[in-house]
Design an enzyme around this catalytic site. Structure first.
Site, PDB file in Angstrom:
ATOM      1  N   ALA A   1       0.871  -1.179   0.000  1.00  0.00           N
ATOM      2  CA  ALA A   1       0.000   0.000   0.000  1.00  0.00           C
ATOM      3  C   ALA A   1       0.907   1.228   0.000  1.00  0.00           C
ATOM      4  CB  ALA A   1      -0.902  -0.003   1.227  1.00  0.00           C
TER       5      ALA A   1
ATOM      6  N   VAL B   1       4.337  -1.278   3.537  1.00  0.00           N
ATOM      7  CA  VAL B   1       4.210   0.132   3.169  1.00  0.00           C
ATOM      8  C   VAL B   1       5.130   0.416   1.985  1.00  0.00           C
ATOM      9  CG1 VAL B   1       4.492   2.508   3.973  1.00  0.00           C
ATOM     10  CG2 VAL B   1       3.600   0.761   5.531  1.00  0.00           C
ATOM     11  N   LYS B   2       4.522   0.980   0.938  1.00  0.00           N
ATOM     12  CA  LYS B   2       5.288   1.274  -0.277  1.00  0.00           C
ATOM     13  C   LYS B   2       5.736   2.728  -0.219  1.00  0.00           C
ATOM     14  CE  LYS B   2       4.650  -0.184  -5.074  1.00  0.00           C
ATOM     15  NZ  LYS B   2       3.619  -0.279  -6.104  1.00  0.00           N
ATOM     16  N   VAL B   3       7.040   2.926  -0.337  1.00  0.00           N
ATOM     17  CA  VAL B   3       7.626   4.264  -0.150  1.00  0.00           C
ATOM     18  C   VAL B   3       8.452   4.617  -1.382  1.00  0.00           C
ATOM     19  CG1 VAL B   3       9.211   5.616   1.301  1.00  0.00           C
ATOM     20  CG2 VAL B   3       7.752   3.875   2.354  1.00  0.00           C
TER      21      VAL B   3
END
Ligand code: E4P
Length: 222
Positions: free
Chosen positions: A57, A83-85
């Protein structure tokens, strides 16, 4: 090699999950927009309930404090959330913070070996090199996967290479030959992995011959 599906469409995720070959899901803001997902956090929850694997996400913040706050919120949605950063300086700082907190990260928008190495050093679980977008600008996307594989192997780096922006089955084959840990693909590419014209014509002949055999049996005296 793990197979992830690159979509925010629940129907595609369910179909791929039913095939029994799905290990995770990647989403991004463009895919959410395409799926009309106005309740993004709700969508991520629903995806996590379908797939027992990592579900990326993506944050839309670009400032360190905001990335950290947004990522912590996303991570609370479900245990499957990664978590996509994005690969920006504040993103790298946030990856370090997330890794210290035990929040898994997929570092996205990777276009060079140095970006992959930095993300790995900051503690990302995955790096996502976008191979199709490199091919689009006459660069060699698969060569990037090869370079990152060599570097990670040289130093026994455990960060997983998640080949992204895959456009066709040969991308997948080449990534598998190189040893990418994960490939994320749109549904239509997963579907194409199954298909071969000789399978279709071969099956057609087997079924036609079987029907002929049944007709012969029916014609035989009892
Ligand atoms: C996955 O994590 C990426 O967001 C995705 O593969 C990008 O693919 P595209 O280049 O087809 O948009």
């Amino acid at each position: 090699m793990k197979f992830f599906i690159d979509t925010a469409e629940l129907s595609e995720i369910k179909e791929a999950a039913d095939m029994g070959v799905l290990d995770g899901v990647t989403t991004n803001p463009s895919l959410a927009m395409k799926a009309g997902a106005t309740d993004f956090e709700g969508l991520i929850y629903d995806i996590c309930e379908i797939v027992d694997g990592d579900v990326s996400a993506e944050v839309v913040s670009t400032d360190y404090d905001e990335i950290v706050a947004e990522g912590r919120r996303l991570a609370k949605i479900h245990d499957n959330v990664v978590v996509k950063v994005p690969m920006i300086r504040d993103g790298v700082k946030a990856i370090k913070t997330f890794s210290q907190e035990g929040i898994p990260v997929n570092c996205t928008l990777i276009f060079s070996p140095t970006q992959a190495l930095i993300a790995a050093k900051a503690g990302a679980r995955y790096v996502s090199p976008f191979i199709g977008r490199l091919d689009d600008i006459s660069s060699n996307g698969v060569a990037l996967i090869e370079s990152i594989r060599t570097i990670f192997d040289n130093y026994a780096i455990e960060t997983q290479i998640l080949a992204a922006s895959i456009r066709h089955p040969m991308h997948l084959v080449e990534c598998a030959e190189i040893g990418a840990d994960v490939a994320t693909m749109p549904f239509d590419v997963i579907d194409k992995l199954i298909k071969h014209p000789l399978t279709d014509s071969g099956l057609e002949k087997f079924l036609a011959d079987w029907d002929k055999l049944q007709a012969q049996k029916e014609g035989q005296p009892a």
